[in-house]
Each structure stands twice: as structure tokens, then as C-alpha cells.
Write a protein that holds these residues in place. Structure first.
Motif, PDB file in Angstrom:
ATOM      1  N   ASN A   1       0.804  -1.220   0.000  1.00 57.39           N
ATOM      2  CA  ASN A   1       0.000   0.000   0.000  1.00 57.39           C
ATOM      3  C   ASN A   1       0.840   1.275   0.000  1.00 57.39           C
ATOM      4  OD1 ASN A   1      -2.440  -1.506   0.144  1.00 57.39           O
ATOM      5  ND2 ASN A   1      -2.164  -1.755   2.356  1.00 57.39           N
ATOM      6  N   GLU A   2       2.129   1.135  -0.166  1.00 56.53           N
ATOM      7  CA  GLU A   2       3.007   2.301  -0.151  1.00 56.53           C
ATOM      8  C   GLU A   2       2.722   3.193  -1.354  1.00 56.53           C
ATOM      9  OE1 GLU A   2       7.370   2.125   1.060  1.00 56.53           O
ATOM     10  OE2 GLU A   2       7.527   2.280  -1.106  1.00 56.53           O
ATOM     11  N   GLY A   3       2.647   4.506  -1.123  1.00 60.58           N
ATOM     12  CA  GLY A   3       2.425   5.441  -2.217  1.00 60.58           C
ATOM     13  C   GLY A   3       3.619   5.497  -3.153  1.00 60.58           C
ATOM     14  N   ILE A   4       3.347   5.809  -4.429  1.00 62.69           N
ATOM     15  CA  ILE A   4       4.400   5.834  -5.436  1.00 62.69           C
ATOM     16  C   ILE A   4       4.414   7.196  -6.116  1.00 62.69           C
ATOM     17  CG2 ILE A   4       5.322   4.752  -7.515  1.00 62.69           C
ATOM     18  CD1 ILE A   4       3.811   2.247  -6.839  1.00 62.69           C
ATOM     19  N   ALA A   5       5.588   7.786  -6.230  1.00 67.12           N
ATOM     20  CA  ALA A   5       5.729   9.034  -6.974  1.00 67.12           C
ATOM     21  C   ALA A   5       5.479   8.772  -8.451  1.00 67.12           C
ATOM     22  CB  ALA A   5       7.133   9.602  -6.761  1.00 67.12           C
TER      23      ALA A   5
ATOM     24  N   THR B   1       6.790   8.722 -16.812  1.00 72.53           N
ATOM     25  CA  THR B   1       5.695   9.072 -15.906  1.00 72.53           C
ATOM     26  C   THR B   1       4.701   7.929 -15.832  1.00 72.53           C
ATOM     27  OG1 THR B   1       5.932  11.412 -16.486  1.00 72.53           O
ATOM     28  CG2 THR B   1       3.886  10.746 -15.404  1.00 72.53           C
ATOM     29  N   LEU B   2       4.318   7.537 -14.625  1.00 73.59           N
ATOM     30  CA  LEU B   2       3.335   6.469 -14.447  1.00 73.59           C
ATOM     31  C   LEU B   2       1.970   6.916 -14.949  1.00 73.59           C
ATOM     32  CD1 LEU B   2       4.111   5.099 -10.847  1.00 73.59           C
ATOM     33  CD2 LEU B   2       4.683   4.032 -13.036  1.00 73.59           C
ATOM     34  N   ILE B   3       1.244   5.984 -15.571  1.00 72.92           N
ATOM     35  CA  ILE B   3      -0.131   6.267 -15.970  1.00 72.92           C
ATOM     36  C   ILE B   3      -1.076   5.640 -14.953  1.00 72.92           C
ATOM     37  CG2 ILE B   3       0.500   6.372 -18.398  1.00 72.92           C
ATOM     38  CD1 ILE B   3      -0.729   3.607 -18.773  1.00 72.92           C
ATOM     39  N   ASP B   4      -2.340   6.018 -14.995  1.00 72.57           N
ATOM     40  CA  ASP B   4      -3.321   5.506 -14.048  1.00 72.57           C
ATOM     41  C   ASP B   4      -3.454   3.989 -14.159  1.00 72.57           C
ATOM     42  OD1 ASP B   4      -3.801   8.064 -13.199  1.00 72.57           O
ATOM     43  OD2 ASP B   4      -5.513   8.374 -14.544  1.00 72.57           O
ATOM     44  N   SER B   5      -3.657   3.329 -13.035  1.00 81.08           N
ATOM     45  CA  SER B   5      -3.694   1.874 -12.995  1.00 81.08           C
ATOM     46  C   SER B   5      -4.810   1.283 -13.847  1.00 81.08           C
ATOM     47  CB  SER B   5      -3.849   1.387 -11.547  1.00 81.08           C
ATOM     48  OG  SER B   5      -5.014   1.944 -10.957  1.00 81.08           O
ATOM     49  N   GLU B   6      -5.939   2.009 -13.984  1.00 81.71           N
ATOM     50  CA  GLU B   6      -7.052   1.464 -14.766  1.00 81.71           C
ATOM     51  C   GLU B   6      -6.711   1.367 -16.252  1.00 81.71           C
ATOM     52  OE1 GLU B   6      -8.200   5.823 -13.789  1.00 81.71           O
ATOM     53  OE2 GLU B   6      -7.342   4.085 -12.744  1.00 81.71           O
TER      54      GLU B   6
ATOM     55  N   GLY C   1      -3.318  -2.526 -16.614  1.00 83.94           N
ATOM     56  CA  GLY C   1      -3.456  -3.964 -16.802  1.00 83.94           C
ATOM     57  C   GLY C   1      -3.767  -4.651 -15.493  1.00 83.94           C
ATOM     58  N   THR C   2      -3.035  -5.699 -15.181  1.00 84.09           N
ATOM     59  CA  THR C   2      -3.286  -6.470 -13.967  1.00 84.09           C
ATOM     60  C   THR C   2      -2.833  -5.716 -12.728  1.00 84.09           C
ATOM     61  OG1 THR C   2      -1.156  -7.597 -14.201  1.00 84.09           O
ATOM     62  CG2 THR C   2      -3.062  -8.622 -15.235  1.00 84.09           C
ATOM     63  N   ALA C   3      -3.272  -6.198 -11.571  1.00 85.97           N
ATOM     64  CA  ALA C   3      -2.975  -5.512 -10.314  1.00 85.97           C
ATOM     65  C   ALA C   3      -1.485  -5.516  -9.985  1.00 85.97           C
ATOM     66  CB  ALA C   3      -3.754  -6.168  -9.180  1.00 85.97           C
ATOM     67  N   ASP C   4      -0.755  -6.501 -10.488  1.00 81.28           N
ATOM     68  CA  ASP C   4       0.672  -6.572 -10.161  1.00 81.28           C
ATOM     69  C   ASP C   4       1.531  -5.892 -11.220  1.00 81.28           C
ATOM     70  OD1 ASP C   4       0.435  -8.380 -12.230  1.00 81.28           O
ATOM     71  OD2 ASP C   4       1.799  -9.849 -11.349  1.00 81.28           O
ATOM     72  N   THR C   5       0.951  -4.897 -11.899  1.00 85.69           N
ATOM     73  CA  THR C   5       1.654  -4.215 -12.989  1.00 85.69           C
ATOM     74  C   THR C   5       1.607  -2.702 -12.818  1.00 85.69           C
ATOM     75  OG1 THR C   5       1.039  -5.997 -14.508  1.00 85.69           O
ATOM     76  CG2 THR C   5       1.800  -3.958 -15.494  1.00 85.69           C
ATOM     77  N   LEU C   6       2.720  -2.048 -13.113  1.00 86.52           N
ATOM     78  CA  LEU C   6       2.806  -0.602 -13.252  1.00 86.52           C
ATOM     79  C   LEU C   6       3.103  -0.299 -14.712  1.00 86.52           C
ATOM     80  CD1 LEU C   6       5.049   0.189 -10.139  1.00 86.52           C
ATOM     81  CD2 LEU C   6       2.586   0.590 -10.329  1.00 86.52           C
ATOM     82  N   CYS C   7       2.684   0.871 -15.194  1.00 90.32           N
ATOM     83  CA  CYS C   7       2.848   1.180 -16.611  1.00 90.32           C
ATOM     84  C   CYS C   7       3.260   2.628 -16.833  1.00 90.32           C
ATOM     85  CB  CYS C   7       1.556   0.916 -17.386  1.00 90.32           C
ATOM     86  SG  CYS C   7       0.960  -0.786 -17.294  1.00 90.32           S
TER      87      CYS C   7
ATOM     88  N   ASP D   1       3.911   7.445 -29.193  1.00 91.31           N
ATOM     89  CA  ASP D   1       4.134   6.978 -27.826  1.00 91.31           C
ATOM     90  C   ASP D   1       4.431   5.481 -27.786  1.00 91.31           C
ATOM     91  OD1 ASP D   1       3.864   9.450 -26.763  1.00 91.31           O
ATOM     92  OD2 ASP D   1       1.784   9.216 -26.129  1.00 91.31           O
ATOM     93  N   HIS D   2       5.027   5.086 -26.671  1.00 97.38           N
ATOM     94  CA  HIS D   2       5.378   3.693 -26.459  1.00 97.38           C
ATOM     95  C   HIS D   2       4.870   3.289 -25.077  1.00 97.38           C
ATOM     96  CE1 HIS D   2       7.748   0.335 -28.027  1.00 97.38           C
ATOM     97  NE2 HIS D   2       8.052   0.061 -26.773  1.00 97.38           N
ATOM     98  N   PHE D   3       4.330   2.090 -24.976  1.00 96.01           N
ATOM     99  CA  PHE D   3       3.733   1.592 -23.732  1.00 96.01           C
ATOM    100  C   PHE D   3       4.680   0.572 -23.102  1.00 96.01           C
ATOM    101  CE2 PHE D   3       1.230  -1.535 -21.413  1.00 96.01           C
ATOM    102  CZ  PHE D   3       0.378  -0.749 -20.650  1.00 96.01           C
ATOM    103  N   THR D   4       4.981   0.746 -21.826  1.00 91.67           N
ATOM    104  CA  THR D   4       5.874  -0.174 -21.115  1.00 91.67           C
ATOM    105  C   THR D   4       5.227  -0.623 -19.817  1.00 91.67           C
ATOM    106  OG1 THR D   4       7.806   1.001 -22.002  1.00 91.67           O
ATOM    107  CG2 THR D   4       8.188  -0.516 -20.178  1.00 91.67           C
ATOM    108  N   ALA D   5       5.306  -1.916 -19.554  1.00 83.95           N
ATOM    109  CA  ALA D   5       4.758  -2.490 -18.325  1.00 83.95           C
ATOM    110  C   ALA D   5       5.890  -2.988 -17.436  1.00 83.95           C
ATOM    111  CB  ALA D   5       3.804  -3.638 -18.655  1.00 83.95           C
ATOM    112  N   TYR D   6       5.655  -2.909 -16.131  1.00 81.15           N
ATOM    113  CA  TYR D   6       6.658  -3.285 -15.133  1.00 81.15           C
ATOM    114  C   TYR D   6       5.990  -4.150 -14.065  1.00 81.15           C
ATOM    115  CZ  TYR D   6       8.533   1.088 -17.092  1.00 81.15           C
ATOM    116  OH  TYR D   6       8.923   2.098 -17.941  1.00 81.15           O
ATOM    117  N   THR D   7       6.701  -5.159 -13.614  1.00 79.10           N
ATOM    118  CA  THR D   7       6.228  -5.929 -12.467  1.00 79.10           C
ATOM    119  C   THR D   7       6.215  -5.026 -11.235  1.00 79.10           C
ATOM    120  OG1 THR D   7       7.147  -7.975 -13.364  1.00 79.10           O
ATOM    121  CG2 THR D   7       6.680  -7.932 -10.999  1.00 79.10           C
ATOM    122  N   HIS D   8       5.077  -4.982 -10.541  1.00 78.32           N
ATOM    123  CA  HIS D   8       4.915  -4.133  -9.355  1.00 78.32           C
ATOM    124  C   HIS D   8       5.525  -4.857  -8.159  1.00 78.32           C
ATOM    125  CE1 HIS D   8       1.942  -1.307  -7.048  1.00 78.32           C
ATOM    126  NE2 HIS D   8       3.193  -1.188  -6.654  1.00 78.32           N
ATOM    127  N   ILE D   9       6.712  -4.426  -7.754  1.00 77.38           N
ATOM    128  CA  ILE D   9       7.500  -5.157  -6.761  1.00 77.38           C
ATOM    129  C   ILE D   9       6.775  -5.312  -5.441  1.00 77.38           C
ATOM    130  CG2 ILE D   9       9.631  -5.106  -5.387  1.00 77.38           C
ATOM    131  CD1 ILE D   9      10.991  -3.769  -7.781  1.00 77.38           C
TER     132      ILE D   9
END
Length: 254
Positions: free
Chosen positions: A134-138, A170-175, A178-184, A220-228
């Protein structure tokens, strides 16, 4: 003498242009990182296939990267700024997440247990991990790596960077992600081929692991990251005794 002086200046100018030009490749749209300014960055390469990825040091004996970077003969190289000057590699035991599979996305996280512990110093250091899910992310973040200079370009003119590069994203909104364990992130700059496994660093914390990217219809280019942070329990199961101490230690070292 004056003619000779002019010729010498022209030669020096030409050589300087070539020298500067060498440093304009790597992460798409990024800039060259100041040497050893990202001491947690790890260059990962299989000594047989030569397949390469990025990673980051989270403790003296563990590197974190993407599970899809798993190969049979991985070596890690610490304190690397320029790949032309690699130190001695360290053998590792790969520990991919047990639910990871190449058949579908998700759980793309792996720990590499170093067979020889790293010695922390000015050019080799660790990076902070999230404390909880639940830690906030910049929103303003950074990516880095030694990957290709163009997205999905396999032409002879495109090649991996020899020097570490970095770019702001810059992070985009989670909605919209993709999946809950992903940042984009999305935009005209960011990681490309060869940057997999590197960190998404937000506010000095490694919040994500690069694992997937694709072109959009525009520039633009879309990149996904595993949400640690979603994998903190699993990380603690691999490094059970020193996890709280590690978090405190790396917080002081960054």
C-alpha cells in the motif's frame, strides 16, 4: 605554422564529434548516466548465449531482475558504467517466481543469489525496495539500462548501448495499465530491447521491473513493469532473516 595549426584544430574537432556521437545511443530518448551514479545497476549476461538483461542489487548477495531473463549460465557484473570495461563476473543461482510462465504475463520477477557476495563501495551499492503493497508511489520515475537505441529496430545501425543510459518516465493511471501486479508508463522515451529486468525507480525506490513494451498507434510507447510491492511476501520468503534490516540499510545508503 598557422595552416598546420588550423589543420590540427579541424582534426581535433572531427575526433571530438565522433567521440560525442558515441554517447548518444541506448535507452530511447534518454541521456548518458554519469559514471557510477547508479551503483545499484547490474549488467546480466549469459556466458554461453550472450543474451543480456538489466538488474539491480538489493542486498550484498541478491540481485533482482525479470524472470524471463532466466538463462542456464547467467553471470552478473557489478559497478558497470561502460560495458567495454567489464569487471570479473559473478556466478548466480536464479530463483524465478514459482508462478511465472512464458505462456502468459504476470509474476515476472526473479532473484539471483550471488555465489560471491558483493563488496559495497562507491561504485557498487544497493537500492531501496518498497516497504509494503500500500506504499504510495511518486508519478515521476526513471528507467535505465544498456539496451537498444530504438524501439523494435533490428537494422544494422541499431545496437545496444555500451554505456549506461537513463530516461525520465511518468506512471499512468492503474485502470489504463493492466493487472494488479503491474505498473505502466507511456511516452516517446523509455526502455527498449535489452533493458528488461532493469528497475523503475520512483522517489529513490525500486518500484517496478521492466518486462514488456509495445508500440502504440502514435509516437508513444507503452511499457509495463512488475509491481515489486505485490511480491514482498515472496521476497521475504527467499531472504527471510535480513529483510527488515536490508530495507533499513539500503534506505541509509541511497
Amino acid at each position: 605554422m598557422r595552416i598546420l595549426w588550423h589543420i590540427t584544430c579541424l582534426l581535433l574537432f572531427h575526433r571530438t564529434k565522433l567521440f560525442i556521437g558515441f554517447f548518444i545511443h541506448g535507452i530511447v530518448g534518454g541521456k548518458v548516466s554519469a559514471p557510477h551514479s547508479r551503483p545499484y545497476m547490474v549488467y546480466i549476461r549469459d556466458k554461453i548465449s550472450k543474451v543480456a538483461c538489466g538488474g539491480f542489487l538489493v542486498r550484498e548477495d541478491y540481485v533482482m531482475t525479470a524472470a524471463h531473463c532466466k538463462q542456464s549460465h547467467l553471470m552478473v557484473y557489478l559497478g558497470v558504467s561502460d560495458k567495454n570495461f567489464l569487471p570479473d563476473g559473478i556466478e548466480v543461482d536464479p530463483i524465478p517466481h514459482p508462478k511465472f510462465t512464458m505462456k502468459r504475463t504476470g509474476h515476472d520477477i526473479m532473484l539471483l543469489k550471488l555465489k560471491t557476495q558483493a563488496t559495497l563501495n562507491k561504485i557498487v551499492g544497493t537500492i531501496t525496495l518498497p516497504n509494503s503493497e500500500n506504499e504510495g508511489i511518486a508519478k515521476d520515475c526513471m528507467v535505465m539500462g544498456w539496451g537498444w537505441k530504438k524501439y523494435h529496430d533490428e537494422s544494422p545501425s541499431n545496437s545496444p548501448s555500451n554505456v549506461l543510459k537513463e530516461a525520465n518516465v511518468t506512471l499512468i493511471d492503474s485502470e489504463n495499465c493492466g493487472t494488479a501486479d503491474t505498473l505502466c508508463t507511456e511516452g516517446s522515451t523509455g526502455p527498449a530491447q535489452g533493458d528488461s529486468g532493469g528497475p523503475l525507480v520512483c522517489g529513490g525506490v525500486a518500484q517496478g521491473i521492466m518486462y514488456f513494451s509495445k508500440n502504440k498507434g502514435n509516437a508513444d510507447h507503452f511499457t509495463a513493469y512488475t509491481h515489486i510491492s505485490h511480491y514482498i511476501p515472496w521476497i521475504q520468503s527467499i531472504m527471510p532473516l535480513d529483510m527488515p534490516e536490508m530495507l533499513d540499510q539500503v534506505s541509509r545508503s541511497v
